[in-house]
Write a protein that holds these residues in place. Structure first.
Motif, short mmCIF file in Angstrom:
data_model
loop_
_atom_site.label_atom_id
_atom_site.label_comp_id
_atom_site.label_asym_id
_atom_site.label_seq_id
_atom_site.Cartn_x
_atom_site.Cartn_y
_atom_site.Cartn_z
N THR A 101 -38.51 -1.68 -1.37
CA THR A 101 -39.16 -1.94 -2.66
C THR A 101 -39.32 -3.44 -2.89
O THR A 101 -40.35 -3.89 -3.41
N ALA A 102 -38.30 -4.21 -2.48
CA ALA A 102 -38.35 -5.66 -2.68
C ALA A 102 -39.46 -6.32 -1.87
O ALA A 102 -39.85 -7.45 -2.15
N ARG A 131 -25.11 5.27 -0.07
CA ARG A 131 -25.18 3.88 -0.55
C ARG A 131 -26.10 3.03 0.33
O ARG A 131 -26.88 2.23 -0.17
N TYR A 132 -25.98 3.19 1.65
CA TYR A 132 -26.83 2.38 2.54
C TYR A 132 -28.30 2.77 2.38
O TYR A 132 -29.18 1.91 2.42
N LYS A 136 -34.13 0.03 -1.76
CA LYS A 136 -34.24 -1.22 -2.55
C LYS A 136 -34.82 -2.36 -1.71
O LYS A 136 -35.59 -3.17 -2.22
N GLN A 137 -34.44 -2.43 -0.43
CA GLN A 137 -34.97 -3.50 0.42
C GLN A 137 -36.47 -3.31 0.65
O GLN A 137 -37.24 -4.27 0.62
N TYR A 163 -27.05 -21.68 10.98
CA TYR A 163 -25.97 -21.35 10.05
C TYR A 163 -24.64 -21.25 10.79
O TYR A 163 -23.59 -21.67 10.29
N ILE A 183 -20.06 8.77 2.38
CA ILE A 183 -20.20 7.82 1.26
C ILE A 183 -21.21 6.73 1.64
O ILE A 183 -22.09 6.37 0.86
N GLY A 184 -21.06 6.23 2.86
CA GLY A 184 -21.93 5.14 3.30
C GLY A 184 -23.39 5.52 3.37
O GLY A 184 -24.26 4.72 3.01
N ILE A 229 0.84 -1.20 0.00
CA ILE A 229 0.00 0.00 0.00
C ILE A 229 0.87 1.25 0.00
O ILE A 229 0.81 2.06 -0.92
N ASN A 285 1.68 3.02 -3.64
CA ASN A 285 0.67 4.10 -3.76
C ASN A 285 1.16 5.47 -3.31
O ASN A 285 0.58 6.48 -3.68
N SER A 338 -29.72 3.87 -0.28
CA SER A 338 -30.20 3.31 -1.55
C SER A 338 -30.37 1.79 -1.45
O SER A 338 -31.42 1.25 -1.80
N SER A 339 -29.35 1.10 -0.92
CA SER A 339 -29.36 -0.37 -0.96
C SER A 339 -30.15 -0.99 0.18
O SER A 339 -30.86 -1.98 -0.02
N ASP A 340 -29.99 -0.45 1.38
CA ASP A 340 -30.59 -1.11 2.55
C ASP A 340 -31.97 -0.56 2.90
O ASP A 340 -32.72 -1.20 3.63
N ILE A 373 -44.41 -6.22 -3.08
CA ILE A 373 -44.63 -7.08 -4.24
C ILE A 373 -46.06 -7.60 -4.23
O ILE A 373 -46.72 -7.60 -3.19
#
Lengths: 273, 220
Positions: free
Chosen positions: B124-125, B113-114, B121-122, B187, B109-110, B54, B58, B116-118, B128
Motif C-alpha cells: 500500500t505504501a 502479522r507479517y 502495508k508495504q 551502513y 502468529i507471525g 523467567i 513466571n 499485514s505489515s510486510d 502512491i
C-alpha cells in the motif's frame, strides 16, 4: 605476497589513526539533518503534555556505542517535555542498558525521580507474543517492575492498562526481537505511533517502514543519526564526539576502495597485454 | 583514585580489547582466550538470567503461591523439561513436541502479522501518487520508489526469459538492487567503525586516564 601484507597493515594503521586523531583533535565537521531522523524528533516534540511513552531497550552492550547515545538523547528529550517514561526490554541486557542511560541523564538532572517520571518494567521473554499480550493487558505481562515493586503502587502507571493507553513507542533495537516487532504490533495492530533507533547494520532493513503508511514515524540509523538527534535536541554527547572520527575513517575507506579498483584494473590490463 | 575492582575492570577491558584486535595479526592464544571468555560469559549470564528472571517468577513462584489458580502452567513446565531430553540420544525424540509447538505457534502468529505489515502495508505504501505539488525532490524520490519496486519485482520473475523490453526492465531492477546493496554495505562499514570508535573512546578516556593516574602515583 609481502606487498599485500604490508598494504593490509598500512590500512589497519591508517584506520586506527583516522579514528584516534579526530577524537583527540576535534575538527567539528558539519552534521546535516535527515528527514527520517527529524521524524523521531517531531514525534517526541509534538506529543501532548504528560504523554505516556514506552522506551524499549532492545539491545545489549555489543551495540552500546551506537544505541546508548540515542537512548540518552531520547530520555533527555522526553524529560524536557515532561512525559511519563516507561522502560521495557525485549533483550535481557536491555535492562542494564536502560539503567546506564538513566545514570548518564541523572548527571545533569539530579532530581530525576523513579516512579513519577520514569519506571523500569524490566525484561520480558517472548518477543512478538509478549507485545501482543501487552496490547491487551500490560499489567498481566508486567505485574511488577524490575525490582519487584507491584506496578499498582507506581503512580506513573495509574490508568495505564494496555498499549492503547500509550501515546507513542520508541524502540532502540539491535535486531530481533526489536523495532520490527514493535511496528507490527504497536503500530499495525494497535495504531500507536512508533519510532526508534537501530544499529547501522540493521537500518537498511528497517528504513522501508518509514513510509506513506507511517508504520514508523522516523528512524535513527547508526551513530550518524544519533549525532543528528543530539544536534536537534541541542545536547552534544558521545555520538557528536565520534562523528569526526567516523567521517575521516569513511574517507580513508573510500580512498582505499578507489585505489583497490584502480590497481585491479591496471593488473587486469597488464594481464590482457 | 578509583577502587581496586574498578581499576581491575578497566585493565581487564584493555586486555580483552587488545586480545580481540590481535586477530588482525593472526589467530593466537590471546584471541582464543578472549573469544571463549565472551562465549562462556554470555552462555552463563543467559543461563542464570533465565532461571532467576523467567523460570522463578513466571513458573515456580506462581505454582508455589497459588497452585490451584496457576495449574495450567504445569503444561509449559513439562514442555520445557522435554526440551532437556535432547541431552540423551535415546530420549531426544521427545523434544520434538515442544519444538513443533513453538514453531507452529510462531508461524501462526507471525503469518498474520507479517502478511499485514510486510505485504499489505508495504505494498500500500508503494501505491502512491508520486507527484507532489511544489516539491520537486519528493516527486523524484517517489518516482524512484515506484520504479525501483516494480523493476526489482520484475527481476525476480523467472517464468519469462529476461530479454527484450522485459530484460531491460529486469536489468533496471538489478541496478536498483545494486544501489541498495551498496547502501547496506556503507551502513555496515559505518557500524563497524562505530564499534571501533567505542573501543578507542574507552582506551583514550578511561584506560589511558587510569594509566596516567597509576604512573603519577608511582612517582609521587
Amino acid at each position: 605476497m609481502k606487498k599485500i601484507e604490508t598494504t593490509r597493515w598500512l590500512l589497519y594503521v591508517l584506520i586506527f589513526l583516522s579514528v584516534l586523531l579526530p577524537l583527540i583533535f576535534q575538527i567539528n565537521l558539519p552534521i546535516t539533518e535527515t528527514k527520517v531522523a527529524r521524524g523521531v524528533y517531531n514525534l517526541i516534540e509534538d506529543a501532548n503534555e504528560n504523554a505516556n511513552v514506552i522506551i524499549s531497550f532492545d539491545y545489549d552492550p555489543s551495540s552500546k556505542p551506537e544505541l546508548q547515545p540515542m537512548a540518552v538523547s531520547v530520555i533527555r528529550h522526553c524529560l524536557r517535555r515532561n512525559y511519563n517514561m516507561i522502560f521495557t526490554a525485549l533483550w535481557p541486557m536491555g535492562v542494564q542498558m536502560a539503567s546506564g542511560a538513566v545514570e548518564t541523564v541523572r548527571k545533569d538532572n539530579p532530581h530525576l525521580e523513579y516512579g513519577t517520571q520514569y519506571v523500569n518494567l524490566g525484561y520480558k521473554a517472548g518477543g512478538m507474543v509478549t507485545l501482543q499480550k501487552m496490547g491487551k493487558d500490560l499489567r498481566d505481562v508486567f505485574p511488577a517492575d524490575m525490582s519487584g515493586t507491584s506496578i499498582d503502587s507506581l503512580a506513573l502507571l495509574d490508568g495505564i492498562n494496555s498499549l492503547n493507553d500509550i501515546d507513542f513507542i520508541i524502540s532502540l533495537s539491535a535486531g530481533v526481537p526489536g523495532i520490527k516487532e514493535w511496528i507490527m504490533v504497536g503500530h499495525d495492530k494497535y495504531g500507536r505511533s512508533v519510532a526508534g533507533g537501530t544499529t547501522a547494520v540493521t537500518a537498511p532493513n528497517i528504513l522501508p517502514y518509514v513510509n506513506d503508511q507511517n508504520q514508523l514515524s522516523g528512524l535513527l540509523g547508526g551513530l550518524k543519526a544519533a549525532a543528528e538527534y543530539e544536534k536537534m535536541t541541542g545536547a552534544s554527547g558521545t555520538a557528536t564526539a565520534g562523528m569526526d572520527a567516523q567521517s575521516i575513517a569513511h574517507l580513508v575507506i573510500i580512498i582505499f576502495v578507489i585505489l583497490g579498483n584502480v590497481r585491479y584494473h591496471i593488473n587486469k590490463k597488464r594481464g590482457e597485454e | 583514585m578509583a577502587g581496586f575492582m574498578t581499576v581491575f575492570g578497566i585493565w581487564l577491558g584493555f586486555f580483552l580489547t587488545m586480545a580481540i584486535y590481535s586477530f588482525l595479526y593472526k589467530d593466537n592464544p590471546f584471541y582464543k582466550v578472549a573469544e571463549q571468555i565472551f562465549i562462556g560469559l554470555s552462555a552463563g549470564y543467559w543461563f542464570v538470567y533465565t532461571i532467576y528472571n523467567i523460570l522463578i517468577p513466571n513458573l515456580f513462584n506462581k505454582l508455589a503461591e497459588a497452585p490451584s489458580k496457576h495449574y495450567l502452567l504445569i503444561i509449559p513446565g513439562i514442555l520445557g523439561l522435554l526440551m532437556l531430553t535432547q541431552l540423551t540420544p535415546k530420549s531426544a525424540w521427545l523434544s520434538r513436541y515442544p519444538i513443533s509447538l513453538m514453531i507452529g505457534t510462531t508461524a501462526g502468529i507471525g503469518m498474520v502479522r507479517y502478511l499485514s505489515s510486510d505485504v499489505i502495508k508495504q505494498a500500500t505504501a508503494t501505491m502512491i501518487n508520486p507527484f507532489v505539488a511544489g516539491d520537486f525532490w519528493s516527486t523524484i524520490g517517489n518516482l524512484m520508489l515506484v520504479t525501483g519496486t516494480l523493476t526489482g519485482i520484475v527481476y525476480f520473475f523467472f517464468s519469462k526469459k529476461h530479454e527484450g523490453v522485459f530484460g531491460g526492465v529486469a536489468k533496471t531492477g538489478v541496478y536498483f538492487l545494486m544501489i541498495s546493496f551498496g547502501a547496506a554495505f556503507g551502513y555496515t562499514a559505518m557500524a563497524r567503525i562505530s564499534l571501533l570508535i567505542g573501543r578507542v573512546m574507552f582506551l583514550k578516556d578511561i584506560w589511558f586516564v587510569n594509566l596516567t593516574e597509576l604512573i603519577a602515583k608511582l612517582f609521587t
